[in-house]
Design a protein around this motif. Structure first.
Motif, PDB file in Angstrom:
ATOM      1  N   PHE A   1       0.827  -1.204   0.000  1.00 24.08           N
ATOM      2  CA  PHE A   1       0.000   0.000   0.000  1.00 24.08           C
ATOM      3  C   PHE A   1       0.864   1.257   0.000  1.00 24.08           C
ATOM      4  CE2 PHE A   1      -2.494   3.277   2.274  1.00 24.08           C
ATOM      5  CZ  PHE A   1      -3.552   3.375   1.377  1.00 24.08           C
ATOM      6  N   ASN A   2       1.921   1.240   0.797  1.00 24.60           N
ATOM      7  CA  ASN A   2       2.837   2.387   0.836  1.00 24.60           C
ATOM      8  C   ASN A   2       3.542   2.578  -0.503  1.00 24.60           C
ATOM      9  OD1 ASN A   2       2.285   3.080   3.506  1.00 24.60           O
ATOM     10  ND2 ASN A   2       3.805   1.644   4.304  1.00 24.60           N
ATOM     11  N   ASP A   3       3.905   1.467  -1.157  1.00 19.96           N
ATOM     12  CA  ASP A   3       4.541   1.554  -2.474  1.00 19.96           C
ATOM     13  C   ASP A   3       3.575   2.112  -3.507  1.00 19.96           C
ATOM     14  OD1 ASP A   3       6.881   0.578  -1.449  1.00 19.96           O
ATOM     15  OD2 ASP A   3       6.631  -1.458  -2.224  1.00 19.96           O
ATOM     16  N   LEU A   4       2.300   1.708  -3.397  1.00 26.38           N
ATOM     17  CA  LEU A   4       1.292   2.231  -4.324  1.00 26.38           C
ATOM     18  C   LEU A   4       1.125   3.738  -4.153  1.00 26.38           C
ATOM     19  CD1 LEU A   4      -0.932   1.702  -6.430  1.00 26.38           C
ATOM     20  CD2 LEU A   4      -2.509   1.262  -4.536  1.00 26.38           C
ATOM     21  N   LEU A   5       1.112   4.195  -2.905  1.00 26.44           N
ATOM     22  CA  LEU A   5       1.004   5.639  -2.657  1.00 26.44           C
ATOM     23  C   LEU A   5       2.211   6.388  -3.219  1.00 26.44           C
ATOM     24  CD1 LEU A   5      -0.329   5.849   1.026  1.00 26.44           C
ATOM     25  CD2 LEU A   5      -1.597   6.317  -1.066  1.00 26.44           C
ATOM     26  N   SER A   6       3.387   5.758  -3.112  1.00 25.58           N
ATOM     27  CA  SER A   6       4.597   6.435  -3.570  1.00 25.58           C
ATOM     28  C   SER A   6       4.595   6.668  -5.073  1.00 25.58           C
ATOM     29  CB  SER A   6       5.837   5.631  -3.164  1.00 25.58           C
ATOM     30  OG  SER A   6       5.901   4.409  -3.882  1.00 25.58           O
ATOM     31  N   VAL A   7       3.848   5.826  -5.819  1.00 27.00           N
ATOM     32  CA  VAL A   7       3.725   6.023  -7.268  1.00 27.00           C
ATOM     33  C   VAL A   7       3.125   7.391  -7.571  1.00 27.00           C
ATOM     34  CG1 VAL A   7       2.579   5.193  -9.371  1.00 27.00           C
ATOM     35  CG2 VAL A   7       3.580   3.553  -7.752  1.00 27.00           C
ATOM     36  N   PHE A   8       2.256   7.847  -6.692  1.00 24.13           N
ATOM     37  CA  PHE A   8       1.596   9.140  -6.870  1.00 24.13           C
ATOM     38  C   PHE A   8       2.285  10.241  -6.049  1.00 24.13           C
ATOM     39  CE2 PHE A   8      -1.547   5.769  -7.412  1.00 24.13           C
ATOM     40  CZ  PHE A   8      -2.062   6.073  -8.670  1.00 24.13           C
ATOM     41  N   GLY A   9       3.461   9.903  -5.529  1.00 26.44           N
ATOM     42  CA  GLY A   9       4.210  10.883  -4.762  1.00 26.44           C
ATOM     43  C   GLY A   9       3.613  11.165  -3.402  1.00 26.44           C
ATOM     44  N   LEU A  10       2.910  10.171  -2.833  1.00 26.67           N
ATOM     45  CA  LEU A  10       2.225  10.353  -1.560  1.00 26.67           C
ATOM     46  C   LEU A  10       2.765   9.381  -0.518  1.00 26.67           C
ATOM     47  CD1 LEU A  10      -1.452  10.536  -2.905  1.00 26.67           C
ATOM     48  CD2 LEU A  10      -0.047  12.475  -2.187  1.00 26.67           C
ATOM     49  N   THR A  11       2.537   9.701   0.732  1.00 27.51           N
ATOM     50  CA  THR A  11       2.767   8.788   1.848  1.00 27.51           C
ATOM     51  C   THR A  11       1.563   8.862   2.761  1.00 27.51           C
ATOM     52  OG1 THR A  11       3.783  10.413   3.335  1.00 27.51           O
ATOM     53  CG2 THR A  11       5.242   9.300   1.751  1.00 27.51           C
ATOM     54  N   LEU A  12       1.514   7.961   3.736  1.00 26.77           N
ATOM     55  CA  LEU A  12       0.396   7.995   4.688  1.00 26.77           C
ATOM     56  C   LEU A  12       0.361   9.302   5.473  1.00 26.77           C
ATOM     57  CD1 LEU A  12       0.137   4.388   6.164  1.00 26.77           C
ATOM     58  CD2 LEU A  12      -1.625   5.653   4.925  1.00 26.77           C
ATOM     59  N   ASN A  13       1.524   9.940   5.610  1.00 26.62           N
ATOM     60  CA  ASN A  13       1.561  11.219   6.325  1.00 26.62           C
ATOM     61  C   ASN A  13       0.709  12.282   5.645  1.00 26.62           C
ATOM     62  OD1 ASN A  13       3.281  10.266   8.318  1.00 26.62           O
ATOM     63  ND2 ASN A  13       5.127  10.783   7.161  1.00 26.62           N
ATOM     64  N   ASN A  14       0.524  12.139   4.318  1.00 26.67           N
ATOM     65  CA  ASN A  14      -0.312  13.096   3.597  1.00 26.67           C
ATOM     66  C   ASN A  14      -1.781  12.995   4.007  1.00 26.67           C
ATOM     67  OD1 ASN A  14       1.879  12.257   1.091  1.00 26.67           O
ATOM     68  ND2 ASN A  14       1.617  14.414   1.622  1.00 26.67           N
ATOM     69  N   PHE A  15      -2.160  11.842   4.565  1.00 25.14           N
ATOM     70  CA  PHE A  15      -3.559  11.614   4.938  1.00 25.14           C
ATOM     71  C   PHE A  15      -3.781  11.673   6.448  1.00 25.14           C
ATOM     72  CE2 PHE A  15      -2.712   9.342   0.997  1.00 25.14           C
ATOM     73  CZ  PHE A  15      -3.721   9.810   0.172  1.00 25.14           C
ATOM     74  N   GLN A  16      -2.699  11.770   7.201  1.00 26.99           N
ATOM     75  CA  GLN A  16      -2.819  11.708   8.652  1.00 26.99           C
ATOM     76  C   GLN A  16      -3.531  12.943   9.197  1.00 26.99           C
ATOM     77  OE1 GLN A  16       0.834  10.985  11.152  1.00 26.99           O
ATOM     78  NE2 GLN A  16       0.074   8.912  10.843  1.00 26.99           N
ATOM     79  N   LEU A  17      -4.615  12.688   9.921  1.00 23.14           N
ATOM     80  CA  LEU A  17      -5.424  13.777  10.465  1.00 23.14           C
ATOM     81  C   LEU A  17      -4.870  14.271  11.796  1.00 23.14           C
ATOM     82  CD1 LEU A  17      -8.998  12.398   9.720  1.00 23.14           C
ATOM     83  CD2 LEU A  17      -7.674  14.038   8.375  1.00 23.14           C
ATOM     84  N   LEU A  18      -4.311  13.352  12.580  1.00 20.17           N
ATOM     85  CA  LEU A  18      -3.777  13.739  13.890  1.00 20.17           C
ATOM     86  C   LEU A  18      -2.820  12.669  14.387  1.00 20.17           C
ATOM     87  CD1 LEU A  18      -5.486  11.815  16.107  1.00 20.17           C
ATOM     88  CD2 LEU A  18      -7.286  13.403  15.478  1.00 20.17           C
ATOM     89  N   GLN A  19      -2.053  13.019  15.387  1.00 21.87           N
ATOM     90  CA  GLN A  19      -1.158  12.085  16.053  1.00 21.87           C
ATOM     91  C   GLN A  19      -1.704  11.830  17.452  1.00 21.87           C
ATOM     92  OE1 GLN A  19       1.876  10.440  15.570  1.00 21.87           O
ATOM     93  NE2 GLN A  19       1.797  10.805  13.362  1.00 21.87           N
ATOM     94  N   ILE A  20      -2.107  10.603  17.699  1.00 16.34           N
ATOM     95  CA  ILE A  20      -2.704  10.255  18.987  1.00 16.34           C
ATOM     96  C   ILE A  20      -1.784  10.610  20.154  1.00 16.34           C
ATOM     97  CG2 ILE A  20      -3.403   8.310  20.428  1.00 16.34           C
ATOM     98  CD1 ILE A  20      -5.516   9.023  18.437  1.00 16.34           C
ATOM     99  N   ASN A  21      -0.465  10.365  19.971  1.00 16.26           N
ATOM    100  CA  ASN A  21       0.449  10.597  21.086  1.00 16.26           C
ATOM    101  C   ASN A  21       0.667  12.064  21.401  1.00 16.26           C
ATOM    102  OD1 ASN A  21       1.984  11.271  18.874  1.00 16.26           O
ATOM    103  ND2 ASN A  21       3.490   9.630  19.148  1.00 16.26           N
ATOM    104  N   GLU A  22       0.108  12.955  20.581  1.00 15.66           N
ATOM    105  CA  GLU A  22       0.198  14.385  20.867  1.00 15.66           C
ATOM    106  C   GLU A  22      -0.996  14.869  21.694  1.00 15.66           C
ATOM    107  OE1 GLU A  22       0.550  16.308  17.109  1.00 15.66           O
ATOM    108  OE2 GLU A  22       2.590  15.570  16.725  1.00 15.66           O
ATOM    109  N   LEU A  23      -1.958  13.993  21.891  1.00 15.64           N
ATOM    110  CA  LEU A  23      -3.162  14.324  22.662  1.00 15.64           C
ATOM    111  C   LEU A  23      -3.010  13.807  24.088  1.00 15.64           C
ATOM    112  CD1 LEU A  23      -5.822  13.215  20.026  1.00 15.64           C
ATOM    113  CD2 LEU A  23      -5.120  15.560  20.516  1.00 15.64           C
ATOM    114  N   PRO A  24      -3.828  14.318  25.020  1.00  9.27           N
ATOM    115  CA  PRO A  24      -3.867  13.703  26.349  1.00  9.27           C
ATOM    116  C   PRO A  24      -4.156  12.216  26.222  1.00  9.27           C
ATOM    117  CG  PRO A  24      -5.089  15.759  26.331  1.00  9.27           C
ATOM    118  CD  PRO A  24      -4.723  15.488  24.906  1.00  9.27           C
ATOM    119  N   LYS A  25      -3.506  11.409  27.038  1.00 15.09           N
ATOM    120  CA  LYS A  25      -3.591   9.956  26.891  1.00 15.09           C
ATOM    121  C   LYS A  25      -5.028   9.444  26.857  1.00 15.09           C
ATOM    122  CE  LYS A  25      -0.408   7.518  28.800  1.00 15.09           C
ATOM    123  NZ  LYS A  25       0.223   6.871  27.602  1.00 15.09           N
TER     124      LYS A  25
END
Length: 296
Positions: A93-117
């Protein structure tokens, strides 16, 4: 291709080391092997102390088959196929995204570990449970998937270990559909995930146990034995011909989307599905069944 072969080999060796560590090391609270045993013994003890169906044996029908399923699906299945498959599909899946110059980080809405536990755990739990609820509905509505899911619904007497009686293909479907939503809200701590996982296992065991509980007002939030027994009912009305009460840990999705069905206590209803008298009774043939039969 060589990269994917390495991923598969590393997945097997890595999980084998992990499994040996779980069996040997008992000094960490998030030990899945002994955690499963403790939860199972506690819920089984509750079944024995407070049985809902008084005439059901402590060693109910298929008790040992379900116990085997429980350990096979929770541990050996990962060693045989799931870890390697999951890691390989993730890389694809990551390789498929890379074909379009994308990574999962492009879709990431938030980082759980940056929120209160507590907030991060709540979001992770809600998202994963909702995706699993929808996946469970698919298992009932798509004929090909239903043939795999019949293994779980072949249970004729409910008990805690029936929770983990399922065909090996089911977690492949669950993990595949869960991968992207969870990746979008990445940044999970392994111990936090373990906490949610243990909670889900405990609720799942209780849902299948020989207990007549519904948790009072919490029944509209948490799945429970009195609700889940109807999910396994052999006879359902035409309005629920594909099933009802699809909740995994939470019942709220069924109440919100009108898939709840609890006409009465359900203590003595017949369980299974139409035609289950012809369904295989042993592990090997239950696993092979969907490959041989694709109708219904």
């Amino acid at each position: 291709m060589e990269k994917y072969i390495d991923i598969i080999q590393n997945s097997y060796s890595g999980y084998w080391r992990y499994l040996k560590h779980e069996l040997i090391s008992v000094n960490h609270w998030d030990n899945y092997f002994y955690g499963l045993i403790i939860i199972s013994l506690v819920v089984w003890g509750l079944e024995i102390a407070f049985p809902w169906r008084k005439n059901q044996s402590i060693f109910r029908k298929d008790f040992w088959l379900d116990t085997f399923y429980m350990f096979f699906n929770f541990f050996l299945l990962n060693l045989i196929v799931l870890i390697a498959l999951s890691n390989t599909l993730a890389e694809l899946f990551n390789d498929l995204l890379s074909v379009f110059g994308l990574t999962l980080n492009n879709f990431q809405l938030l980082q759980i570990n940056e929120l209160p536990k507590a907030v991060g755990l709540f979001i992770f739990f809600i998202v994963s449970d909702f995706v699993q609820w929808n996946t469970h509905r698919l298992l009932h509505h798509v004929p090909m998937l239903w043939n795999f899911h019949k293994v779980h619904h072949s249970v004729k007497e409910m008990g805690f270990a029936a929770h983990l009686r399922y065909h090996w293909m089911e977690p492949v479907v669950y993990k595949s559909l869960l991968y992207i939503p969870i990746a979008i809200i990445g940044g999970f701590d392994a111990q936090d995930v373990a906490f949610v996982h243990f909670f889900s296992i405990a609720i799942g065991h209780l849902n299948h146990a020989n207990l007549g509980w519904n948790y009072g007002p919490l029944k509209y939030i948490l799945n429970n034995p009195k609700m889940h027994i109807w999910h396994h009912a052999k006879d359902l009305p035409p309005t629920s011909k594909y099933g009802a009460n699809y909740g995994i840990t939470l019942s709220i999705w069924d109440y919100l989307f009108k898939t709840d069905y609890i006409p009465h206590s359900g203590r003595d209803i017949e369980l299974g599905f139409h035609g289950d008298e012809h369904f295989p009774k042993d592990f090997i043939n239950q696993e092979l069944y969907p490959l041989k039969k694709q109708d219904d």
